[in-house]
Design a protein around this motif. Structure first.
Motif, PDB file in Angstrom:
ATOM      1  N   ARG A 163      41.807 -40.435 -24.108  1.00 37.85           N
ATOM      2  CA  ARG A 163      41.898 -39.414 -23.059  1.00 37.85           C
ATOM      3  C   ARG A 163      43.259 -38.938 -22.889  1.00 37.85           C
ATOM      4  NH1 ARG A 163      39.413 -43.610 -20.035  1.00 37.85           N
ATOM      5  NH2 ARG A 163      41.293 -43.278 -18.295  1.00 37.85           N
ATOM      6  N   LEU A 164      44.202 -39.614 -22.976  1.00 35.56           N
ATOM      7  CA  LEU A 164      45.757 -39.306 -22.751  1.00 35.56           C
ATOM      8  C   LEU A 164      46.058 -38.202 -23.952  1.00 35.56           C
ATOM      9  CD1 LEU A 164      48.513 -39.572 -21.091  1.00 35.56           C
ATOM     10  CD2 LEU A 164      49.056 -41.174 -22.957  1.00 35.56           C
ATOM     11  N   ARG A 165      45.614 -38.534 -24.908  1.00 32.30           N
ATOM     12  CA  ARG A 165      46.053 -37.408 -26.143  1.00 32.30           C
ATOM     13  C   ARG A 165      45.354 -36.420 -25.997  1.00 32.30           C
ATOM     14  NH1 ARG A 165      46.181 -37.282 -32.141  1.00 32.30           N
ATOM     15  NH2 ARG A 165      47.695 -35.746 -32.401  1.00 32.30           N
ATOM     16  N   GLY A 166      43.863 -36.564 -26.066  1.00 31.10           N
ATOM     17  CA  GLY A 166      42.977 -35.449 -26.196  1.00 31.10           C
ATOM     18  C   GLY A 166      43.103 -34.545 -27.217  1.00 31.10           C
ATOM     19  N   LEU A 167      43.319 -33.191 -27.194  1.00 30.29           N
ATOM     20  CA  LEU A 167      43.419 -32.273 -28.372  1.00 30.29           C
ATOM     21  C   LEU A 167      45.097 -31.891 -28.454  1.00 30.29           C
ATOM     22  CD1 LEU A 167      40.360 -29.978 -27.890  1.00 30.29           C
ATOM     23  CD2 LEU A 167      40.738 -31.864 -29.553  1.00 30.29           C
ATOM     24  N   MET A 168      45.972 -32.570 -27.673  1.00 29.33           N
ATOM     25  CA  MET A 168      47.382 -32.180 -27.856  1.00 29.33           C
ATOM     26  C   MET A 168      47.686 -32.335 -29.330  1.00 29.33           C
ATOM     27  SD  MET A 168      49.130 -33.540 -24.417  1.00 29.33           S
ATOM     28  CE  MET A 168      49.319 -35.426 -24.845  1.00 29.33           C
ATOM     29  N   PHE A 169      48.518 -31.562 -29.802  1.00 31.94           N
ATOM     30  CA  PHE A 169      49.454 -31.499 -30.969  1.00 31.94           C
ATOM     31  C   PHE A 169      48.276 -31.347 -32.083  1.00 31.94           C
ATOM     32  CE2 PHE A 169      51.757 -34.346 -28.055  1.00 31.94           C
ATOM     33  CZ  PHE A 169      52.788 -33.485 -27.905  1.00 31.94           C
ATOM     34  N   THR A 170      47.107 -30.908 -32.068  1.00 36.48           N
ATOM     35  CA  THR A 170      45.986 -30.351 -32.840  1.00 36.48           C
ATOM     36  C   THR A 170      46.260 -29.051 -33.338  1.00 36.48           C
ATOM     37  OG1 THR A 170      44.394 -30.179 -31.615  1.00 36.48           O
ATOM     38  CG2 THR A 170      44.451 -32.392 -32.259  1.00 36.48           C
ATOM     39  N   ASP A 171      45.895 -28.606 -34.439  1.00 37.45           N
ATOM     40  CA  ASP A 171      46.124 -27.376 -35.021  1.00 37.45           C
ATOM     41  C   ASP A 171      45.008 -26.370 -34.598  1.00 37.45           C
ATOM     42  OD1 ASP A 171      48.639 -27.724 -36.379  1.00 37.45           O
ATOM     43  OD2 ASP A 171      47.542 -28.321 -38.195  1.00 37.45           O
ATOM     44  N   LYS A 172      43.543 -27.031 -34.838  1.00 38.31           N
ATOM     45  CA  LYS A 172      42.547 -26.154 -34.255  1.00 38.31           C
ATOM     46  C   LYS A 172      41.360 -26.831 -34.004  1.00 38.31           C
ATOM     47  CE  LYS A 172      40.893 -25.720 -39.114  1.00 38.31           C
ATOM     48  NZ  LYS A 172      40.225 -25.067 -40.035  1.00 38.31           N
ATOM     49  N   LEU A 173      40.472 -26.382 -33.386  1.00 41.12           N
ATOM     50  CA  LEU A 173      39.093 -27.124 -33.049  1.00 41.12           C
ATOM     51  C   LEU A 173      38.030 -26.503 -33.856  1.00 41.12           C
ATOM     52  CD1 LEU A 173      38.179 -29.730 -31.552  1.00 41.12           C
ATOM     53  CD2 LEU A 173      37.608 -27.944 -29.480  1.00 41.12           C
ATOM     54  N   ASP A 174      37.698 -26.898 -34.951  1.00 39.38           N
ATOM     55  CA  ASP A 174      36.567 -26.195 -35.926  1.00 39.38           C
ATOM     56  C   ASP A 174      35.276 -25.775 -35.116  1.00 39.38           C
ATOM     57  OD1 ASP A 174      38.111 -26.403 -38.137  1.00 39.38           O
ATOM     58  OD2 ASP A 174      37.465 -28.509 -38.466  1.00 39.38           O
ATOM     59  N   LEU A 175      34.771 -24.642 -35.430  1.00 36.77           N
ATOM     60  CA  LEU A 175      33.301 -24.624 -34.893  1.00 36.77           C
ATOM     61  C   LEU A 175      32.298 -25.741 -34.838  1.00 36.77           C
ATOM     62  CD1 LEU A 175      32.800 -20.772 -35.938  1.00 36.77           C
ATOM     63  CD2 LEU A 175      33.515 -21.587 -33.666  1.00 36.77           C
ATOM     64  N   GLY A 176      31.684 -25.894 -34.257  1.00 41.50           N
ATOM     65  CA  GLY A 176      30.728 -26.954 -34.052  1.00 41.50           C
ATOM     66  C   GLY A 176      31.171 -28.324 -33.677  1.00 41.50           C
ATOM     67  N   THR A 177      32.413 -28.412 -33.094  1.00 43.73           N
ATOM     68  CA  THR A 177      32.914 -29.745 -33.023  1.00 43.73           C
ATOM     69  C   THR A 177      33.345 -29.762 -31.495  1.00 43.73           C
ATOM     70  OG1 THR A 177      35.183 -29.042 -33.553  1.00 43.73           O
ATOM     71  CG2 THR A 177      33.880 -29.977 -35.446  1.00 43.73           C
ATOM     72  N   GLY A 178      33.797 -30.827 -30.868  1.00 43.50           N
ATOM     73  CA  GLY A 178      34.050 -31.006 -29.502  1.00 43.50           C
ATOM     74  C   GLY A 178      34.857 -32.294 -29.412  1.00 43.50           C
ATOM     75  N   MET A 179      35.051 -32.438 -28.189  1.00 42.76           N
ATOM     76  CA  MET A 179      35.476 -33.801 -27.637  1.00 42.76           C
ATOM     77  C   MET A 179      34.845 -34.053 -26.216  1.00 42.76           C
ATOM     78  SD  MET A 179      39.470 -35.334 -27.186  1.00 42.76           S
ATOM     79  CE  MET A 179      39.520 -35.479 -28.854  1.00 42.76           C
ATOM     80  N   HIS A 180      34.483 -35.167 -26.228  1.00 43.05           N
ATOM     81  CA  HIS A 180      33.892 -35.711 -24.619  1.00 43.05           C
ATOM     82  C   HIS A 180      34.671 -36.707 -24.143  1.00 43.05           C
ATOM     83  CE1 HIS A 180      30.868 -37.855 -22.333  1.00 43.05           C
ATOM     84  NE2 HIS A 180      31.135 -36.810 -21.651  1.00 43.05           N
TER      85      HIS A 180
END
Length: 114
Positions: free
Chosen positions: A25-42
């Protein structure tokens, strides 16, 4: 895990990653380059998110305990703090544009499918 909108039968995401531990939860999507279509994070538990240390915008769906959409933030840009919703117990972070493309609205019921 897949995410489906039961209210309109739209598939919201085909690959939803789980962030249920403190460190995920702390990291989440930090420092990622992109979030591809059709993907996600709960992210659970969670009532609010931020987009610090991100380089792209995201859509956020806020869910209550019954997986009913209680709020939505669309295209939250990098370096921002999303709203806090007391009745939310979790959030789903998705690529910007996903909410409008899947016609997801407040009051919709969603389901996670393994």
């Amino acid at each position: 895990m897949k995410l489906v909108n039961l209210s309109n039968e739209e598939e919201i995401a085909v690959n939803v990653n789980q962030a249920y531990s403190f460190f995920k939860r702390l990291r989440g999507l930090m420092f990622t380059d992109k979030l591809d279509l059709g993907t996600g994070m709960h992210i659970k538990p969670c009532q609010s998110v931020h987009t610090f240390f991100m380089n792209y915008s995201i859509d956020i769906i806020y869910l209550n305990a019954a997986n009913i959409v209680v709020a939505i933030d669309e295209a939250l840009t990098p370096g921002k703090v999303g709203s806090r919703y007391a009745d939310a117990v979790s959030v789903i972070e998705l690529p910007a544009g996903t909410v409008s493309h899947t016609r997801t609205e407040i009051g919709n019921e969603v389901e996670f499918v393994l």
